[in-house]
Design a protein around this motif. Structure first.
Motif, PDB file in Angstrom:
ATOM      1  N   LYS A  25       4.109 -63.796 -20.690  1.00  0.00           N
ATOM      2  CA  LYS A  25       4.907 -62.579 -20.525  1.00  0.00           C
ATOM      3  C   LYS A  25       4.891 -62.109 -19.083  1.00  0.00           C
ATOM      4  O   LYS A  25       5.914 -61.684 -18.543  1.00  0.00           O
ATOM      5  CB  LYS A  25       4.397 -61.480 -21.450  1.00  0.00           C
ATOM      6  CG  LYS A  25       4.644 -61.752 -22.906  1.00  0.00           C
ATOM      7  CD  LYS A  25       4.058 -60.662 -23.773  1.00  0.00           C
ATOM      8  CE  LYS A  25       4.209 -60.989 -25.240  1.00  0.00           C
ATOM      9  NZ  LYS A  25       3.577 -59.987 -26.099  1.00  0.00           N
ATOM     10  N   VAL A  26       3.723 -62.192 -18.454  1.00  0.00           N
ATOM     11  CA  VAL A  26       3.606 -61.805 -17.045  1.00  0.00           C
ATOM     12  C   VAL A  26       4.420 -62.745 -16.168  1.00  0.00           C
ATOM     13  O   VAL A  26       5.143 -62.304 -15.268  1.00  0.00           O
ATOM     14  CB  VAL A  26       2.122 -61.782 -16.613  1.00  0.00           C
ATOM     15  CG1 VAL A  26       1.994 -61.628 -15.112  1.00  0.00           C
ATOM     16  CG2 VAL A  26       1.379 -60.671 -17.338  1.00  0.00           C
ATOM     17  N   SER A  51       1.486 -65.615 -25.346  1.00  0.00           N
ATOM     18  CA  SER A  51       0.336 -64.984 -24.713  1.00  0.00           C
ATOM     19  C   SER A  51       0.772 -64.080 -23.558  1.00  0.00           C
ATOM     20  O   SER A  51       1.905 -64.146 -23.078  1.00  0.00           O
ATOM     21  CB  SER A  51      -0.630 -66.048 -24.199  1.00  0.00           C
ATOM     22  OG  SER A  51      -0.049 -66.750 -23.124  1.00  0.00           O
ATOM     23  N   ASN A  52      -0.152 -63.227 -23.144  1.00  0.00           N
ATOM     24  CA  ASN A  52       0.149 -62.281 -22.061  1.00  0.00           C
ATOM     25  C   ASN A  52       0.466 -62.995 -20.753  1.00  0.00           C
ATOM     26  O   ASN A  52       1.254 -62.502 -19.956  1.00  0.00           O
ATOM     27  CB  ASN A  52      -1.021 -61.319 -21.852  1.00  0.00           C
ATOM     28  CG  ASN A  52      -0.952 -60.138 -22.793  1.00  0.00           C
ATOM     29  OD1 ASN A  52       0.024 -59.952 -23.502  1.00  0.00           O
ATOM     30  ND2 ASN A  52      -2.002 -59.343 -22.802  1.00  0.00           N
ATOM     31  N   LYS A  53      -0.141 -64.157 -20.534  1.00  0.00           N
ATOM     32  CA  LYS A  53       0.115 -64.887 -19.281  1.00  0.00           C
ATOM     33  C   LYS A  53       1.579 -65.295 -19.179  1.00  0.00           C
ATOM     34  O   LYS A  53       2.178 -65.213 -18.110  1.00  0.00           O
ATOM     35  CB  LYS A  53      -0.782 -66.116 -19.193  1.00  0.00           C
ATOM     36  CG  LYS A  53      -2.233 -65.785 -18.965  1.00  0.00           C
ATOM     37  CD  LYS A  53      -3.058 -67.036 -18.856  1.00  0.00           C
ATOM     38  CE  LYS A  53      -4.526 -66.689 -18.682  1.00  0.00           C
ATOM     39  NZ  LYS A  53      -5.359 -67.882 -18.577  1.00  0.00           N
ATOM     40  N   LEU A  66       1.692 -55.308 -18.430  1.00  0.00           N
ATOM     41  CA  LEU A  66       1.370 -56.239 -19.518  1.00  0.00           C
ATOM     42  C   LEU A  66       0.142 -57.083 -19.185  1.00  0.00           C
ATOM     43  O   LEU A  66      -0.676 -57.367 -20.053  1.00  0.00           O
ATOM     44  CB  LEU A  66       2.546 -57.170 -19.787  1.00  0.00           C
ATOM     45  CG  LEU A  66       3.625 -56.648 -20.704  1.00  0.00           C
ATOM     46  CD1 LEU A  66       4.780 -57.647 -20.777  1.00  0.00           C
ATOM     47  CD2 LEU A  66       3.087 -56.381 -22.075  1.00  0.00           C
ATOM     48  N   GLY A  67       0.011 -57.487 -17.946  1.00  0.00           N
ATOM     49  CA  GLY A  67      -1.134 -58.287 -17.537  1.00  0.00           C
ATOM     50  C   GLY A  67      -2.426 -57.494 -17.520  1.00  0.00           C
ATOM     51  O   GLY A  67      -3.503 -58.043 -17.780  1.00  0.00           O
ATOM     52  N   ARG A  88      -3.110 -55.037 -19.562  1.00  0.00           N
ATOM     53  CA  ARG A  88      -3.459 -54.598 -20.905  1.00  0.00           C
ATOM     54  C   ARG A  88      -4.406 -55.594 -21.551  1.00  0.00           C
ATOM     55  O   ARG A  88      -4.246 -56.798 -21.434  1.00  0.00           O
ATOM     56  CB  ARG A  88      -2.176 -54.482 -21.742  1.00  0.00           C
ATOM     57  CG  ARG A  88      -2.352 -53.669 -22.976  1.00  0.00           C
ATOM     58  CD  ARG A  88      -1.027 -53.419 -23.602  1.00  0.00           C
ATOM     59  NE  ARG A  88      -0.517 -54.702 -24.141  1.00  0.00           N
ATOM     60  CZ  ARG A  88       0.591 -54.806 -24.831  1.00  0.00           C
ATOM     61  NH1 ARG A  88       1.335 -53.747 -25.041  1.00  0.00           N
ATOM     62  NH2 ARG A  88       0.978 -55.973 -25.294  1.00  0.00           N
ATOM     63  N   ARG A  89      -5.389 -55.086 -22.248  1.00  0.00           N
ATOM     64  CA  ARG A  89      -6.348 -55.958 -22.921  1.00  0.00           C
ATOM     65  C   ARG A  89      -5.798 -56.439 -24.247  1.00  0.00           C
ATOM     66  O   ARG A  89      -5.100 -55.733 -24.937  1.00  0.00           O
ATOM     67  CB  ARG A  89      -7.659 -55.220 -23.159  1.00  0.00           C
ATOM     68  CG  ARG A  89      -8.373 -54.896 -21.881  1.00  0.00           C
ATOM     69  CD  ARG A  89      -9.709 -54.317 -22.163  1.00  0.00           C
ATOM     70  NE  ARG A  89     -10.377 -54.008 -20.887  1.00  0.00           N
ATOM     71  CZ  ARG A  89     -11.561 -53.497 -20.817  1.00  0.00           C
ATOM     72  NH1 ARG A  89     -12.216 -53.200 -21.910  1.00  0.00           N
ATOM     73  NH2 ARG A  89     -12.112 -53.265 -19.652  1.00  0.00           N
ATOM     74  N   SER A  90      -6.163 -57.639 -24.606  1.00  0.00           N
ATOM     75  CA  SER A  90      -5.678 -58.236 -25.864  1.00  0.00           C
ATOM     76  C   SER A  90      -6.414 -57.673 -27.056  1.00  0.00           C
ATOM     77  O   SER A  90      -7.551 -57.385 -27.039  1.00  0.00           O
ATOM     78  CB  SER A  90      -5.862 -59.735 -25.844  1.00  0.00           C
ATOM     79  OG  SER A  90      -5.116 -60.291 -24.797  1.00  0.00           O
ATOM     80  N   ALA A 144       5.498 -56.336 -15.798  1.00  0.00           N
ATOM     81  CA  ALA A 144       4.645 -57.528 -15.831  1.00  0.00           C
ATOM     82  C   ALA A 144       3.214 -57.176 -15.455  1.00  0.00           C
ATOM     83  O   ALA A 144       2.262 -57.667 -16.073  1.00  0.00           O
ATOM     84  CB  ALA A 144       5.197 -58.594 -14.890  1.00  0.00           C
TER      85      ALA A 144
END
Length: 54
Positions: free
Chosen positions: A6-7, A2-4, A49-50, A52-54, A46
């Motif tokens: 990655k951040v 998930s993006n979390k 990426l955070g 950016r919308r999923s 980071a």
């Protein structure tokens, strides 16, 4: 992943690069500020990426 996550990994990498650069400066190693640049790029990535919308 998930993006979390990655951040979080991006921010931890930025902290690692910043810490490495700081230690190298205290030891007197000439690093040409590559750690600061790598930390900035990692932190900016980071943030992007955070945001950016999923």
């Amino acid at each position: 992943m998930s993006n979390k996550w990655k951040v979080l990994i991006g921010i931890l990498l930025a902290a690692f690069f910043l810490g490495g650069e700081t230690v190298a400066k205290f030891m007197g190693v000439n690093t040409y500020s590559i750690g600061f640049i790598a930390a900035s790029v990692s932190f900016l990535g980071a943030i992007l990426l955070g945001a950016r919308r999923s």
